[in-house]
Design an enzyme around this catalytic site. Structure first.
Site, PDB file in Angstrom:
ATOM      1  N   ASN A 189       0.849  -1.194   0.000  1.00 36.37           N
ATOM      2  CA  ASN A 189       0.000   0.000   0.000  1.00 36.37           C
ATOM      3  C   ASN A 189       0.885   1.244   0.000  1.00 36.37           C
ATOM      4  O   ASN A 189       2.114   1.134  -0.059  1.00 36.37           O
ATOM      5  CB  ASN A 189      -0.957  -0.024   1.199  1.00 36.37           C
ATOM      6  CG  ASN A 189      -0.195  -0.098   2.506  1.00 36.37           C
ATOM      7  OD1 ASN A 189       0.550   0.804   2.843  1.00 36.37           O
ATOM      8  ND2 ASN A 189      -0.342  -1.212   3.229  1.00 36.37           N
TER       9      ASN A 189
ATOM     10  N   PHE B 129      -4.377   3.197  14.679  1.00 40.10           N
ATOM     11  CA  PHE B 129      -4.685   4.208  13.676  1.00 40.10           C
ATOM     12  C   PHE B 129      -5.797   3.659  12.794  1.00 40.10           C
ATOM     13  O   PHE B 129      -5.856   2.448  12.577  1.00 40.10           O
ATOM     14  CB  PHE B 129      -3.465   4.498  12.800  1.00 40.10           C
ATOM     15  CG  PHE B 129      -2.592   5.611  13.307  1.00 40.10           C
ATOM     16  CD1 PHE B 129      -1.834   5.444  14.458  1.00 40.10           C
ATOM     17  CD2 PHE B 129      -2.528   6.824  12.632  1.00 40.10           C
ATOM     18  CE1 PHE B 129      -1.022   6.465  14.924  1.00 40.10           C
ATOM     19  CE2 PHE B 129      -1.712   7.853  13.087  1.00 40.10           C
ATOM     20  CZ  PHE B 129      -0.962   7.679  14.238  1.00 40.10           C
TER      21      PHE B 129
HETATM   22  O1  PMT Z   1       3.109   6.018   6.547  1.00 43.31           O
HETATM   23  P1  PMT Z   1       2.553   7.351   6.076  1.00 43.31           P
HETATM   24  O2  PMT Z   1       2.748   7.570   4.598  1.00 43.31           O
HETATM   25  O3  PMT Z   1       3.038   8.501   6.906  1.00 43.31           O
HETATM   26  O4  PMT Z   1       0.948   7.279   6.248  1.00 43.31           O
HETATM   27  C1  PMT Z   1       0.404   7.207   7.535  1.00 43.31           C
HETATM   28  C2  PMT Z   1      -0.781   6.247   7.591  1.00 43.31           C
HETATM   29  C3  PMT Z   1      -1.926   6.765   6.749  1.00 43.31           C
HETATM   30  C4  PMT Z   1      -0.385   4.855   7.098  1.00 43.31           C
HETATM   31  C5  PMT Z   1      -1.172   6.157   9.103  1.00 43.31           C
HETATM   32  O5  PMT Z   1      -1.493   7.424   9.585  1.00 43.31           O
HETATM   33  C6  PMT Z   1      -2.339   5.194   9.315  1.00 43.31           C
HETATM   34  O6  PMT Z   1      -3.499   5.527   9.184  1.00 43.31           O
HETATM   35  N1  PMT Z   1      -2.013   3.934   9.688  1.00 43.31           N
HETATM   36  C7  PMT Z   1      -2.994   2.842   9.839  1.00 43.31           C
HETATM   37  C8  PMT Z   1      -3.335   2.267   8.502  1.00 43.31           C
HETATM   38  C9  PMT Z   1      -4.271   1.085   8.615  1.00 43.31           C
HETATM   39  O7  PMT Z   1      -3.851  -0.010   8.401  1.00 43.31           O
HETATM   40  O8  PMT Z   1      -5.488   1.359   9.037  1.00 43.31           O
HETATM   41  P2  PMT Z   1      -6.662   0.234   9.218  1.00 43.31           P
HETATM   42  O9  PMT Z   1      -7.839   1.047   9.509  1.00 43.31           O
HETATM   43  O10 PMT Z   1      -6.669  -0.689   8.058  1.00 43.31           O
HETATM   44  O11 PMT Z   1      -6.219  -0.585  10.473  1.00 43.31           O
HETATM   45  C10 PMT Z   1      -6.599  -0.225  11.798  1.00 43.31           C
HETATM   46  C11 PMT Z   1      -5.516  -0.561  12.777  1.00 43.31           C
HETATM   47  O12 PMT Z   1      -5.319  -1.982  12.815  1.00 43.31           O
HETATM   48  C12 PMT Z   1      -4.156   0.055  12.475  1.00 43.31           C
HETATM   49  O13 PMT Z   1      -3.611   0.470  13.701  1.00 43.31           O
HETATM   50  C13 PMT Z   1      -3.361  -1.093  11.874  1.00 43.31           C
HETATM   51  O14 PMT Z   1      -1.953  -0.968  12.158  1.00 43.31           O
HETATM   52  C14 PMT Z   1      -3.962  -2.301  12.591  1.00 43.31           C
HETATM   53  N2  PMT Z   1      -3.897  -3.529  11.788  1.00 43.31           N
HETATM   54  C15 PMT Z   1      -4.606  -3.618  10.619  1.00 43.31           C
HETATM   55  C16 PMT Z   1      -4.585  -4.797   9.907  1.00 43.31           C
HETATM   56  C17 PMT Z   1      -3.848  -5.891  10.413  1.00 43.31           C
HETATM   57  N3  PMT Z   1      -3.798  -7.041   9.757  1.00 43.31           N
HETATM   58  N4  PMT Z   1      -3.164  -5.780  11.555  1.00 43.31           N
HETATM   59  C18 PMT Z   1      -3.193  -4.612  12.257  1.00 43.31           C
HETATM   60  O15 PMT Z   1      -2.554  -4.506  13.319  1.00 43.31           O
END
Ligand code: PMT
Length: 403
Positions: A210, A324
């Site tokens: 991504n 996040f």
């Molecule tokens: O890296 P940059 O270019 O600075 O961009 C920053 C960012 C947009 C990546 C960052 O600010 C951000 O939003 N990170 C979380 C991205 C994400 O995966 O969001 P999500 O809504 O899909 O996941 C929710 C949470 O679960 C996140 O904390 C993620 O780390 C966690 N997760 C998700 C999927 C997975 N299989 N395992 C996880 O731990």
């Protein structure tokens, strides 16, 4: 603002070949709008002319204890009164020995002896001189006085040897300087941060990933370190240099990230998951490059482990868990849902469709959602956003210890 704008820095330059690098550091300080006064030792002048430093700083350089110009009398007392910090770069073995023994036989050592402001020493010398017990004793002695040391780098030295003793990179010294102007309110805490994307291989040439650059997670790591935390940064593949003074663990896949996080999470007081973990990975990774001689292919994907949800399920009292949420719509509802479902203390919701928010930009605009309230922050740099997240973490910790 977490930068050096308006900070008054006294730059002490001593007699090492690395003195020319100090001119570049001065340029960087001036570019950041710090106000820099330069003091050079006589030996430093053998390597670089004071004119270079006065041209770059816009001020004449202080060199002589006994200068009779009216504004220079009592310079050894006044200079440190008019500065916020002293940065000695490069610092030779001789200067370090002088300072360790309280000698006041040149202007720089006299200024430092008379100073009651933070002093940062950036050694640069031959590696044998650096590792000599006399130098090491002097360094320990200065550390016991509260002086800050910036670890010299390793590599080829001017004398032709290879080893420790190179003047550190400016970024490393800058981090130490910045930490002087920050509250030390994360001291004693270990924070585990994840950053960047993961890559899930399809074949030896291709992968699913991504747009995460890691900038948000690295900003969290730098700011936490400046505020005194021990930082463990688990990063997917990114094009960023590791912030100085932290433990960096580099991983590629979601499964590797999971292992790296789970191995270390029990030691952490705070876990912040800013990584964009791939939700799915190919069921199989082809042994050989998939050929294009067909109309199309179908990919079978399976779900990756949800690391944050796993951490949420094994929560222990006292550890703050921050997730996040990268959203393109229904930001608040999605943030609330993830807060509950992943059982975390704080969700940082950001918009990934905005031109200046989310992936691969220097700024972000987030809403901090905890169990009591939602707080929308303005558009800020990622470092400022990170600082606001740490403020919130500290608030949650104090609320939970008061409960
Ligand atoms: O890296 P940059 O270019 O600075 O961009 C920053 C960012 C947009 C990546 C960052 O600010 C951000 O939003 N990170 C979380 C991205 C994400 O995966 O969001 P999500 O809504 O899909 O996941 C929710 C949470 O679960 C996140 O904390 C993620 O780390 C966690 N997760 C998700 C999927 C997975 N299989 N395992 C996880 O731990």
């Amino acid at each position: 603002m977490p930068d050096l704008r308006g900070k008054r820095i006294l730059l002490g330059v001593t007699g090492s070949i690395a003195a020319y690098k100090a001119a570049d550091w001065l340029r960087s300080l001036v570019k950041e709008e710090a106000r820099v006064t330069v003091v050079m030792t006589e030996a430093a002048e053998r390597f670089v002319s004071p004119l270079t430093f006065s041209a770059l700083s816009g001020q004449s350089v202080y060199r002589d204890m006994f200068d009779e110009a009216p504004d220079r009398i009592m310079a050894h007392i006044n200079l440190s009164r008019e500065a916020d910090a002293i940065l000695v770069a490069p610092a030779t073995a001789q200067t370090i020995a002088r300072l360790a023994h309280g000698m006041a036989d040149n202007l720089l050592s006299t200024v430092i002896l008379a100073a009651r402001i933070p002093v940062i020493i950036c050694p640069a010398m031959n590696s044998f001189m650096l590792s000599h017990p006399a130098t090491q004793d002097n360094i320990r002695r200065l550390e016991s006085f509260g002086y800050h040391f910036v670890q010299p780098g390793s590599g080829e030295l001017a004398c032709g040897e290879i080893g420790d003793g190179r003047l550190s990179d400016w970024d490393v010294a800058r981090e130490t300087l910045l930490s002087l102007f920050q509250p030390n309110d994360l001291k004693g805490q270990t924070v585990l941060i994840t950053a960047g994307p993961t890559r899930e291989a399809l074949d030896p040439a291709r992968f699913l990933t991504n747009r995460s650059s890691g900038k948000m997670g690295f900003a969290l790591a730098r700011t936490a370190r400046r505020r005194g935390a021990e930082v463990i940064l688990v990063a997917g593949p990114v094009q960023l240099s590791d912030p100085p003074g932290i433990e960096a663990v580099h991983v590629t896949t979601a499964e590797e990230m999971r292992r790296a996080v789970m191995d270390r999470a029990t030691t952490a007081d705070v876990v912040v998951k800013s990584a964009a973990v791939a939700d799915f990975r190919p069921l199989v990774c082809a042994d050989h490059k998939i050929k294009k001689g067909q109309q199309g292919i179908q990919l079978d994907l399976i779900k990756n482990p949800d690391i944050l949800a796993e951490l949420g399920a094994m929560r222990t009292h006292g550890r703050i868990l921050v997730g996040f949420a990268a959203e393109s719509r229904d930001h608040a509802d999605e943030g609330q849902r993830k807060l509950r479902e992943k059982n975390v203390d704080l969700m940082v919701v950001n918009d990934i469709l905005g031109a200046s928010t989310g992936f691969d930009v220097e700024t972000n605009q987030v809403t901090l959602i905890d169990r009591r309230e939602a707080l929308t922050l303005p558009l800020l740099s990622k470092e400022e956003t990170a600082d606001r997240i740490w403020d919130k973490v500290l608030q949650l910790q104090s609320e939970s210890s008061a409960a």
